[in-house]
Design a protein around this motif. Structure first.
Motif, PDB file in Angstrom:
ATOM      1  N   ILE A   1      -8.291  -2.916   1.058  1.00  0.00           N
ATOM      2  CA  ILE A   1      -8.082  -1.418   0.538  1.00  0.00           C
ATOM      3  C   ILE A   1      -9.404  -1.289   0.056  1.00  0.00           C
ATOM      4  O   ILE A   1      -9.562  -0.368   0.171  1.00  0.00           O
ATOM      5  CB  ILE A   1      -6.759  -1.718  -0.332  1.00  0.00           C
ATOM      6  CG1 ILE A   1      -5.771  -2.335  -0.191  1.00  0.00           C
ATOM      7  CG2 ILE A   1      -6.865  -0.639  -1.470  1.00  0.00           C
ATOM      8  CD1 ILE A   1      -4.756  -2.471  -1.065  1.00  0.00           C
ATOM      9  N   TYR A   2     -10.688  -1.818  -0.211  1.00  0.00           N
ATOM     10  CA  TYR A   2     -11.226  -1.124  -1.124  1.00  0.00           C
ATOM     11  C   TYR A   2     -12.350  -1.008  -0.009  1.00  0.00           C
ATOM     12  O   TYR A   2     -13.067   0.406   0.221  1.00  0.00           O
ATOM     13  CB  TYR A   2     -11.845  -2.415  -1.529  1.00  0.00           C
ATOM     14  CG  TYR A   2     -13.530  -2.084  -2.290  1.00  0.00           C
ATOM     15  CD1 TYR A   2     -13.594  -1.116  -3.172  1.00  0.00           C
ATOM     16  CD2 TYR A   2     -14.390  -2.484  -2.220  1.00  0.00           C
ATOM     17  CE1 TYR A   2     -14.744  -0.647  -4.146  1.00  0.00           C
ATOM     18  CE2 TYR A   2     -16.077  -1.906  -2.711  1.00  0.00           C
ATOM     19  CZ  TYR A   2     -15.975  -0.934  -3.730  1.00  0.00           C
ATOM     20  OH  TYR A   2     -17.065  -0.739  -4.343  1.00  0.00           O
TER      21      TYR A   2
ATOM     22  N   ARG B   1      -6.642  -0.220  -7.958  1.00  0.00           N
ATOM     23  CA  ARG B   1      -6.199  -0.437  -6.473  1.00  0.00           C
ATOM     24  C   ARG B   1      -7.426  -2.030  -6.512  1.00  0.00           C
ATOM     25  O   ARG B   1      -8.383  -2.074  -7.322  1.00  0.00           O
ATOM     26  CB  ARG B   1      -7.485   0.197  -5.287  1.00  0.00           C
ATOM     27  CG  ARG B   1      -8.884   0.418  -5.986  1.00  0.00           C
ATOM     28  CD  ARG B   1      -9.967  -0.055  -5.201  1.00  0.00           C
ATOM     29  NE  ARG B   1     -11.008   0.808  -5.389  1.00  0.00           N
ATOM     30  CZ  ARG B   1     -11.907   0.150  -6.412  1.00  0.00           C
ATOM     31  NH1 ARG B   1     -11.312  -1.221  -6.845  1.00  0.00           N
ATOM     32  NH2 ARG B   1     -12.607   0.250  -7.005  1.00  0.00           N
TER      33      ARG B   1
ATOM     34  N   GLU C   1      -4.990 -11.623  -5.055  1.00  0.00           N
ATOM     35  CA  GLU C   1      -5.729  -9.625  -4.864  1.00  0.00           C
ATOM     36  C   GLU C   1      -5.609  -9.281  -6.131  1.00  0.00           C
ATOM     37  O   GLU C   1      -5.068  -8.870  -7.434  1.00  0.00           O
ATOM     38  CB  GLU C   1      -4.352  -8.790  -4.345  1.00  0.00           C
ATOM     39  CG  GLU C   1      -3.751  -9.107  -3.366  1.00  0.00           C
ATOM     40  CD  GLU C   1      -3.171  -8.472  -2.615  1.00  0.00           C
ATOM     41  OE1 GLU C   1      -3.238  -7.652  -1.734  1.00  0.00           O
ATOM     42  OE2 GLU C   1      -1.705  -8.559  -2.996  1.00  0.00           O
TER      43      GLU C   1
ATOM     44  N   TYR D   1      -1.623  -0.229  -7.813  1.00  0.00           N
ATOM     45  CA  TYR D   1      -1.021  -1.379  -6.751  1.00  0.00           C
ATOM     46  C   TYR D   1      -1.106  -2.749  -7.377  1.00  0.00           C
ATOM     47  O   TYR D   1      -0.126  -3.391  -7.102  1.00  0.00           O
ATOM     48  CB  TYR D   1      -2.780  -1.991  -6.062  1.00  0.00           C
ATOM     49  CG  TYR D   1      -2.495  -2.582  -4.773  1.00  0.00           C
ATOM     50  CD1 TYR D   1      -1.855  -2.524  -4.140  1.00  0.00           C
ATOM     51  CD2 TYR D   1      -2.780  -3.474  -5.017  1.00  0.00           C
ATOM     52  CE1 TYR D   1      -1.558  -3.173  -1.949  1.00  0.00           C
ATOM     53  CE2 TYR D   1      -2.393  -4.581  -4.353  1.00  0.00           C
ATOM     54  CZ  TYR D   1      -2.096  -4.743  -3.059  1.00  0.00           C
ATOM     55  OH  TYR D   1      -1.437  -5.727  -1.483  1.00  0.00           O
TER      56      TYR D   1
ATOM     57  N   ARG E   1      -2.729   4.333   6.688  1.00  0.00           N
ATOM     58  CA  ARG E   1      -2.439   3.157   5.780  1.00  0.00           C
ATOM     59  C   ARG E   1      -0.943   2.213   6.796  1.00  0.00           C
ATOM     60  O   ARG E   1       0.133   3.202   7.305  1.00  0.00           O
ATOM     61  CB  ARG E   1      -2.130   3.198   4.700  1.00  0.00           C
ATOM     62  CG  ARG E   1      -0.967   4.951   4.867  1.00  0.00           C
ATOM     63  CD  ARG E   1       0.071   4.173   4.108  1.00  0.00           C
ATOM     64  NE  ARG E   1       1.045   5.800   4.198  1.00  0.00           N
ATOM     65  CZ  ARG E   1       2.335   5.552   5.338  1.00  0.00           C
ATOM     66  NH1 ARG E   1       1.875   5.174   6.624  1.00  0.00           N
ATOM     67  NH2 ARG E   1       2.820   6.838   4.735  1.00  0.00           N
TER      68      ARG E   1
ATOM     69  N   ILE F   1       0.395  -1.355  -0.183  1.00  0.00           N
ATOM     70  CA  ILE F   1      -0.016   0.100   0.014  1.00  0.00           C
ATOM     71  C   ILE F   1       0.735   1.315  -0.207  1.00  0.00           C
ATOM     72  O   ILE F   1       0.622   2.351  -0.095  1.00  0.00           O
ATOM     73  CB  ILE F   1      -0.905  -0.221   1.224  1.00  0.00           C
ATOM     74  CG1 ILE F   1      -1.992  -1.133   1.384  1.00  0.00           C
ATOM     75  CG2 ILE F   1      -1.201   1.777   1.207  1.00  0.00           C
ATOM     76  CD1 ILE F   1      -3.352  -1.456   2.428  1.00  0.00           C
TER      77      ILE F   1
ATOM     78  N   TYR G   1      -6.756   2.708   7.382  1.00  0.00           N
ATOM     79  CA  TYR G   1      -6.489   0.631   6.878  1.00  0.00           C
ATOM     80  C   TYR G   1      -6.868   0.546   8.563  1.00  0.00           C
ATOM     81  O   TYR G   1      -6.837  -1.005   8.938  1.00  0.00           O
ATOM     82  CB  TYR G   1      -5.461   0.847   6.431  1.00  0.00           C
ATOM     83  CG  TYR G   1      -5.291  -0.701   5.892  1.00  0.00           C
ATOM     84  CD1 TYR G   1      -5.706  -1.133   4.263  1.00  0.00           C
ATOM     85  CD2 TYR G   1      -4.643  -1.572   6.339  1.00  0.00           C
ATOM     86  CE1 TYR G   1      -5.487  -2.679   4.215  1.00  0.00           C
ATOM     87  CE2 TYR G   1      -4.198  -3.190   6.292  1.00  0.00           C
ATOM     88  CZ  TYR G   1      -4.888  -3.523   5.207  1.00  0.00           C
ATOM     89  OH  TYR G   1      -4.578  -4.361   4.101  1.00  0.00           O
TER      90      TYR G   1
ATOM     91  N   ILE H   1      -6.738   6.160   0.211  1.00  0.00           N
ATOM     92  CA  ILE H   1      -7.116   5.180   1.938  1.00  0.00           C
ATOM     93  C   ILE H   1      -7.274   5.655   3.459  1.00  0.00           C
ATOM     94  O   ILE H   1      -5.973   6.738   2.947  1.00  0.00           O
ATOM     95  CB  ILE H   1      -6.195   4.055   2.421  1.00  0.00           C
ATOM     96  CG1 ILE H   1      -6.749   3.036   0.738  1.00  0.00           C
ATOM     97  CG2 ILE H   1      -6.484   3.250   3.131  1.00  0.00           C
ATOM     98  CD1 ILE H   1      -5.551   1.504   0.977  1.00  0.00           C
TER      99      ILE H   1
ATOM    100  N   ILE I   1      -4.538   6.150  -3.310  1.00  0.00           N
ATOM    101  CA  ILE I   1      -3.190   4.755  -3.667  1.00  0.00           C
ATOM    102  C   ILE I   1      -3.396   4.722  -5.228  1.00  0.00           C
ATOM    103  O   ILE I   1      -4.810   5.293  -5.784  1.00  0.00           O
ATOM    104  CB  ILE I   1      -4.349   3.380  -3.507  1.00  0.00           C
ATOM    105  CG1 ILE I   1      -3.046   2.746  -1.761  1.00  0.00           C
ATOM    106  CG2 ILE I   1      -3.081   1.922  -4.308  1.00  0.00           C
ATOM    107  CD1 ILE I   1      -3.658   1.745  -1.301  1.00  0.00           C
TER     108      ILE I   1
END
Lengths: 242, 242
Positions: B147-148, B232, B212, A171, A232, A147, B171, B168, A168
């Motif tokens: 992350i979402y 992301r 991911e 990624y 983060r 991240i 987190y 973000i 971000i």
């Protein structure tokens, strides 16, 4: 070989002034969490990949480790590590982790702090680590969290209400990122967390624990500027077993 | 029990129009990646947690699965699933996944698509899953990626140069998030990726693979609006073995 940023004079001068350089392990806020992933070090043979000033290697010996091989690409770092060490059971060696050849089944623990994000070919290096560990041996490492490494820019943003966020992008697009940190054009390699985990599994490691590091409430009380680090994760800490 | 958003009329009406509702498994861009985590289904006893319209349960029977128990909290979803199914080897049951009690050692595979982020007590549910699997049995699931789910808002942002990014925040602060998606106030539970992985490891699962998810080049060529999804990961897909 990968970029050896530690032998860049401007970077080295800046690095030498960081809390973790001045105060060693206790100057690194993630150290208590990383230490919690370590086994009992008594009588273990250790490999310290990217040992820097040798803080961890010396601490490991105090904990009873039998022997430590400590490797770094930077002559400057090793020169200071050697000057700070009076212990024949710690051997410092210069090597490039992109091309290093490790002996088979030699180590009980491989440790690496904040080095793997500088490595372009992590598959190769972790393959060497697996080969160098005894069966049941452990790999414990920290690295910059994806991240943190993902964005092209990598800077905090502030929204209309004045709240900080970490934007971000890219990624899923793995590869090098150039960042200005202590000096210009420091090259880091962005990899997804899943990529690193799958690589470990493919090499036959069992995952033991993963820690997406952030400061504790006590750490924030003592150093309020750490509070942003809960937005983060800057680091990821991983323990795996061969 | 957790919020049963699927029995909210506005949400249900919106959900029914999504590509994955209209076109089943092939309407979900992550399906090829999720399918790649599945074992050969022939003769397996399956549990489908949050089966929705039953698309996966019916597909699994076509692949040779012996028997499928398909569970959902939504009577509306199950009513349509039953209407679309003519197969005595698929049993649909209404249950709340927050409090479900599963039989011991009954299933070879537990599957769950995009449900776990609605669950408040995932420790309890994954404990039930572990208990319900035969030794060597597999859990394959998808969920919204942390992350979402992390940000308070959860919206794209556009920088001064016109580039999209995903801001973000929070987190590391796990817990519920309220989002407006199809209707107002949909409650999702944000958990770090490390938290989910450590939970699986603590329950005795071995991790097999983690994905991911993002669209492939071919998917982006066919549906250019998917390109943003490489900034992301919206979903995480995980396979683990008891």
């Amino acid at each position: 070989m990968s970029q050896n940023i530690y032998d860049n004079e401007e970077f080295f001068a800046g690095y030498a002034k960081l809390p973790r350089s001045l105060h060693g392990l206790d100057g690194a806020p993630e150290w208590p969490a990383l230490r919690a992933l370590l086994p009992d070090l008594r009588d273990l043979n250790l490999l310290d990949l990217g040992c820097g000033y040798g803080w961890f290697s010396r601490w490991a010996r105090q904990q009873g480790a039998r022997h430590v091989v400590a490797i770094d690409v930077s002559e400057k770092m090793l020169s200071r590590a050697r000057a700070d060490t009076r212990d024949a059971a710690i051997v410092y060696r210069t090597a490039d982790l992109e091309s290093i050849e490790l002996p088979a089944g030699r180590f009980d623990l491989v440790y690496s702090s904040l080095v793997f994000h500088y490595i372009g070919d992590l598959d190769r290096l972790l393959g060497q680590v697996q080969h160098a560990l005894v069966p049941g041996g452990r790999l414990v490492f920290s690295a910059e969290h994806p991240i943190y490494t993902a964005p092209a820019d990598g800077r905090w943003s502030v929204d209309a209400a004045g709240r900080k966020n970490w934007p971000i992008d890219n990624y899923l697009n793995e590869g090098p990122r150039s960042r200005d940190w202590l000096t210009r054009g420091v090259v880091k390699h962005h990899r997804m967390l899943g990529t690193v985990i799958n690589l470990l599994l493919r090499l036959g490691f069992s995952l033991l624990q993963i820690n997406e590091w952030g400061p504790t409430d006590a750490q924030i009380a003592a150093a309020p500027e750490l509070a942003d680090e809960r937005h983060r994760p800057i680091f990821v800490l991983i323990a795996a077993q061969r």
